[in-house]
Design a protein around this motif. Structure first.
Motif, PDB file in Angstrom:
ATOM      1  N   MET A  63      30.024  29.478   8.144  1.00 21.32           N
ATOM      2  CA  MET A  63      30.894  30.526   8.679  1.00 21.32           C
ATOM      3  C   MET A  63      32.310  29.988   8.870  1.00 21.32           C
ATOM      4  O   MET A  63      32.506  28.932   9.476  1.00 21.32           O
ATOM      5  CB  MET A  63      30.340  31.043   9.997  1.00 21.32           C
ATOM      6  N   HIS A  64      33.286  30.719   8.367  1.00 17.47           N
ATOM      7  CA  HIS A  64      34.688  30.321   8.468  1.00 17.47           C
ATOM      8  C   HIS A  64      35.554  31.575   8.412  1.00 17.47           C
ATOM      9  O   HIS A  64      35.120  32.618   7.918  1.00 17.47           O
ATOM     10  CB  HIS A  64      35.060  29.343   7.343  1.00 17.47           C
ATOM     11  N   PRO A  65      36.792  31.492   8.909  1.00 12.79           N
ATOM     12  CA  PRO A  65      37.616  32.695   9.022  1.00 12.79           C
ATOM     13  C   PRO A  65      38.636  32.829   7.895  1.00 12.79           C
ATOM     14  O   PRO A  65      38.952  31.865   7.190  1.00 12.79           O
ATOM     15  CB  PRO A  65      38.342  32.458  10.346  1.00 12.79           C
ATOM     16  N   HIS A  66      39.177  34.057   7.773  1.00 11.09           N
ATOM     17  CA  HIS A  66      40.304  34.339   6.885  1.00 11.09           C
ATOM     18  C   HIS A  66      41.149  35.447   7.482  1.00 11.09           C
ATOM     19  O   HIS A  66      40.658  36.280   8.247  1.00 11.09           O
ATOM     20  CB  HIS A  66      39.836  34.820   5.507  1.00 11.09           C
ATOM     21  N   GLU A  81      23.473  34.107  -0.839  1.00 10.92           N
ATOM     22  CA  GLU A  81      23.400  34.821   0.437  1.00 10.92           C
ATOM     23  C   GLU A  81      24.802  34.982   1.006  1.00 10.92           C
ATOM     24  O   GLU A  81      25.653  34.107   0.841  1.00 10.92           O
ATOM     25  CB  GLU A  81      22.544  34.046   1.443  1.00 10.92           C
ATOM     26  N   TYR A  82      25.053  36.093   1.705  1.00  7.54           N
ATOM     27  CA  TYR A  82      26.342  36.277   2.369  1.00  7.54           C
ATOM     28  C   TYR A  82      26.139  36.985   3.709  1.00  7.54           C
ATOM     29  O   TYR A  82      25.182  37.735   3.905  1.00  7.54           O
ATOM     30  CB  TYR A  82      27.319  37.073   1.494  1.00  7.54           C
ATOM     31  N   LYS A  83      27.051  36.696   4.631  1.00  3.41           N
ATOM     32  CA  LYS A  83      27.049  37.319   5.949  1.00  3.41           C
ATOM     33  C   LYS A  83      28.475  37.319   6.454  1.00  3.41           C
ATOM     34  O   LYS A  83      29.195  36.339   6.295  1.00  3.41           O
ATOM     35  CB  LYS A  83      26.147  36.531   6.916  1.00  3.41           C
ATOM     36  N   GLU A  84      28.899  38.420   7.056  1.00  7.63           N
ATOM     37  CA  GLU A  84      30.290  38.515   7.514  1.00  7.63           C
ATOM     38  C   GLU A  84      30.390  39.370   8.765  1.00  7.63           C
ATOM     39  O   GLU A  84      29.468  40.138   9.079  1.00  7.63           O
ATOM     40  CB  GLU A  84      31.177  39.087   6.407  1.00  7.63           C
ATOM     41  N   THR A  85      31.497  39.220   9.486  1.00  8.22           N
ATOM     42  CA  THR A  85      31.662  39.931  10.753  1.00  8.22           C
ATOM     43  C   THR A  85      32.066  41.393  10.568  1.00  8.22           C
ATOM     44  O   THR A  85      32.266  42.093  11.557  1.00  8.22           O
ATOM     45  CB  THR A  85      32.685  39.207  11.653  1.00  8.22           C
ATOM     46  N   THR A  86      32.129  41.872   9.321  1.00  4.69           N
ATOM     47  CA  THR A  86      32.231  43.316   9.091  1.00  4.69           C
ATOM     48  C   THR A  86      30.894  43.989   9.355  1.00  4.69           C
ATOM     49  O   THR A  86      30.809  45.216   9.421  1.00  4.69           O
ATOM     50  CB  THR A  86      32.645  43.618   7.643  1.00  4.69           C
ATOM     51  N   GLY A  87      29.832  43.181   9.466  1.00 10.80           N
ATOM     52  CA  GLY A  87      28.483  43.712   9.623  1.00 10.80           C
ATOM     53  C   GLY A  87      27.681  43.672   8.342  1.00 10.80           C
ATOM     54  O   GLY A  87      26.462  43.907   8.352  1.00 10.80           O
ATOM     55  N   ASN A  88      28.341  43.384   7.227  1.00 14.14           N
ATOM     56  CA  ASN A  88      27.632  43.313   5.946  1.00 14.14           C
ATOM     57  C   ASN A  88      26.942  41.968   5.769  1.00 14.14           C
ATOM     58  O   ASN A  88      27.510  40.928   6.096  1.00 14.14           O
ATOM     59  CB  ASN A  88      28.597  43.533   4.785  1.00 14.14           C
ATOM     60  N   TRP A 107      35.398  36.664   9.788  1.00 17.72           N
ATOM     61  CA  TRP A 107      34.643  35.429   9.548  1.00 17.72           C
ATOM     62  C   TRP A 107      33.525  35.750   8.573  1.00 17.72           C
ATOM     63  O   TRP A 107      32.917  36.831   8.639  1.00 17.72           O
ATOM     64  CB  TRP A 107      34.032  34.896  10.851  1.00 17.72           C
ATOM     65  N   HIS A 108      33.236  34.811   7.663  1.00 19.90           N
ATOM     66  CA  HIS A 108      32.106  35.005   6.753  1.00 19.90           C
ATOM     67  C   HIS A 108      31.560  33.646   6.328  1.00 19.90           C
ATOM     68  O   HIS A 108      32.175  32.606   6.543  1.00 19.90           O
ATOM     69  CB  HIS A 108      32.500  35.867   5.546  1.00 19.90           C
ATOM     70  N   GLY A 109      30.372  33.689   5.744  1.00 16.69           N
ATOM     71  CA  GLY A 109      29.742  32.475   5.252  1.00 16.69           C
ATOM     72  C   GLY A 109      28.684  32.826   4.235  1.00 16.69           C
ATOM     73  O   GLY A 109      28.352  33.997   4.034  1.00 16.69           O
ATOM     74  N   GLY A 110      28.147  31.792   3.581  1.00 15.19           N
ATOM     75  CA  GLY A 110      27.118  32.037   2.580  1.00 15.19           C
ATOM     76  C   GLY A 110      26.674  30.759   1.921  1.00 15.19           C
ATOM     77  O   GLY A 110      27.183  29.675   2.199  1.00 15.19           O
ATOM     78  N   GLY A 111      25.762  30.906   1.006  1.00 14.62           N
ATOM     79  CA  GLY A 111      25.246  29.768   0.267  1.00 14.62           C
ATOM     80  C   GLY A 111      24.159  30.218  -0.675  1.00 14.62           C
ATOM     81  O   GLY A 111      23.782  31.391  -0.706  1.00 14.62           O
ATOM     82  N   ASP A 270      40.993  33.918  16.084  1.00 16.78           N
ATOM     83  CA  ASP A 270      40.583  33.208  17.298  1.00 16.78           C
ATOM     84  C   ASP A 270      39.748  34.108  18.208  1.00 16.78           C
ATOM     85  O   ASP A 270      38.732  33.668  18.772  1.00 16.78           O
ATOM     86  CB  ASP A 270      41.817  32.697  18.034  1.00 16.78           C
ATOM     87  N   ARG A 271      40.142  35.375  18.329  1.00 12.76           N
ATOM     88  CA  ARG A 271      39.397  36.317  19.174  1.00 12.76           C
ATOM     89  C   ARG A 271      37.968  36.489  18.651  1.00 12.76           C
ATOM     90  O   ARG A 271      36.996  36.427  19.427  1.00 12.76           O
ATOM     91  CB  ARG A 271      40.115  37.671  19.200  1.00 12.76           C
ATOM     92  N   ILE A 272      37.823  36.690  17.354  1.00 15.37           N
ATOM     93  CA  ILE A 272      36.488  36.870  16.777  1.00 15.37           C
ATOM     94  C   ILE A 272      35.670  35.584  16.913  1.00 15.37           C
ATOM     95  O   ILE A 272      34.478  35.616  17.223  1.00 15.37           O
ATOM     96  CB  ILE A 272      36.592  37.292  15.293  1.00 15.37           C
ATOM     97  N   GLY A 273      36.320  34.423  16.705  1.00 11.99           N
ATOM     98  CA  GLY A 273      35.628  33.158  16.842  1.00 11.99           C
ATOM     99  C   GLY A 273      35.063  32.940  18.230  1.00 11.99           C
ATOM    100  O   GLY A 273      33.933  32.445  18.381  1.00 11.99           O
ATOM    101  N   LYS A 274      35.798  33.330  19.245  1.00 14.28           N
ATOM    102  CA  LYS A 274      35.313  33.189  20.622  1.00 14.28           C
ATOM    103  C   LYS A 274      34.079  34.054  20.853  1.00 14.28           C
ATOM    104  O   LYS A 274      33.134  33.645  21.534  1.00 14.28           O
ATOM    105  CB  LYS A 274      36.423  33.563  21.603  1.00 14.28           C
TER     106      LYS A 274
END
Length: 282
Positions: A63-66, A81-88, A107-111, A270-274
């Motif tokens: 997981m990392h931000p943009h 695989e993917y996951k993101e803070t949009t809910g998708n 924020w999103h991440g995957g592998g 930063d807000r989403i990360g917290k």
């Protein structure tokens, strides 16, 4: 892959010359071909490009931000695989396409799916000023949703009879092309597309009186046609667009058009990360 001039097959299209080419640098399963601080300055809005091979090396993307950019993932092989803070969240199959507009922060991440590899390209696009601090959103295309014209799958934009379901504000073409050994192909950019580049994943391409392999190659600015001949079965991506009119103002994971827009994006990251840390998701 140097060749004598006499060995090069004739290409009918007028030759746009190469401005720069690079094999990038590799770490684990990721080869970084373009960054905002180097080739990205030449081909903006295309500001970042990775050729990745995940799974066997364990080089997955946590997981990392943009902010300020859109990410575009084209999966050449495997499952991701993917996951993101949009809910998708979900799984991208071979041939699938991911578009995620980070806007003002995400924020999103995957592998690779466990037990499989995942190989493909991830591209960053600098967003227009109108969208760089807007809401984050994403769109995922199954392989059968990606239209094709000739040997080219249209990831973004329009080419020939085909057009993409992904429709960003900025006029951009991003194609995924497969050619058989010896096959000729000519790309004619739309009017106003003065930036053009290619990156080869497998095989080699003859173009501009030379041969390029597993690397990125940037053409001189202009709107002329570009001719290619494949050497071996060749798979590559190609981008063209009008040059992004803004300077690139960069953070660790962000690209914006101004310092003020970057500050706004980093505050939202930063807000989403917290929130993620409070929920033990980081």
């Amino acid at each position: 892959m140097d060749m004598n001039q006499s060995q090069l097959k004739p290409i009918a299209a007028a030759q746009r010359q190469l401005a720069v080419r690079s094999a990038g640098h590799s770490h684990g399963g990721i080869t970084r071909l373009v960054s905002p601080g180097d080739i990205g300055q030449l081909i903006k809005p295309f500001v970042f490009l990775d050729l990745f091979k995940l799974g066997a090396s364990g080089s997955n993307m946590g997981m990392h931000p943009h902010s300020g950019i859109a990410t575009v993932t084209v999966l050449l092989d495997g499952a991701l695989e993917y996951k993101e803070t949009t809910g998708n969240q979900g799984i991208l199959p071979t041939g699938g396409v991911e578009w995620m507009s980070a806007g003002g922060g995400v924020w999103h991440g995957g592998g690779a799916v466990p037990g499989q590899r995942a190989e493909g390209f991830q591209l960053w696009l600098a967003l227009p000023e109108e969208d760089e601090n807007g809401p984050a959103q994403s769109q995922y295309l199954a392989p059968q949703q990606v239209q094709r014209h000739g040997p080219a799958r249209v990831i973004i934009g329009k080419y020939g009879e085909a057009s993409s379901l992904i429709r960003p504000r900025a006029p951009i073409n991003y194609l995924h092309v497969s050619l058989a050994d010896g096959e000729h192909w000519t790309y004619t950019p739309p009017a106003g597309h003065d930036v053009a580049w290619v990156s080869v994943a497998s095989g080699a391409l003859q173009t501009a009186r030379t041969v390029i392999g597993r690397e990125v190659a940037v053409f001189d600015e202009g709107e002329g046609a570009i001719g290619f001949v494949a050497q071996g079965a060749t798979e590559f991506v190609l981008g063209s667009a009008p040059k992004h009119p803004h300077d690139l103002v960069t953070g660790d994971y962000s690209v914006h058009t101004s310092a003020a827009a970057l500050v706004k994006g980093e505050k939202e990251i930063d807000r989403i990360g917290k929130q993620l840390r409070a929920a033990n998701l980081l």
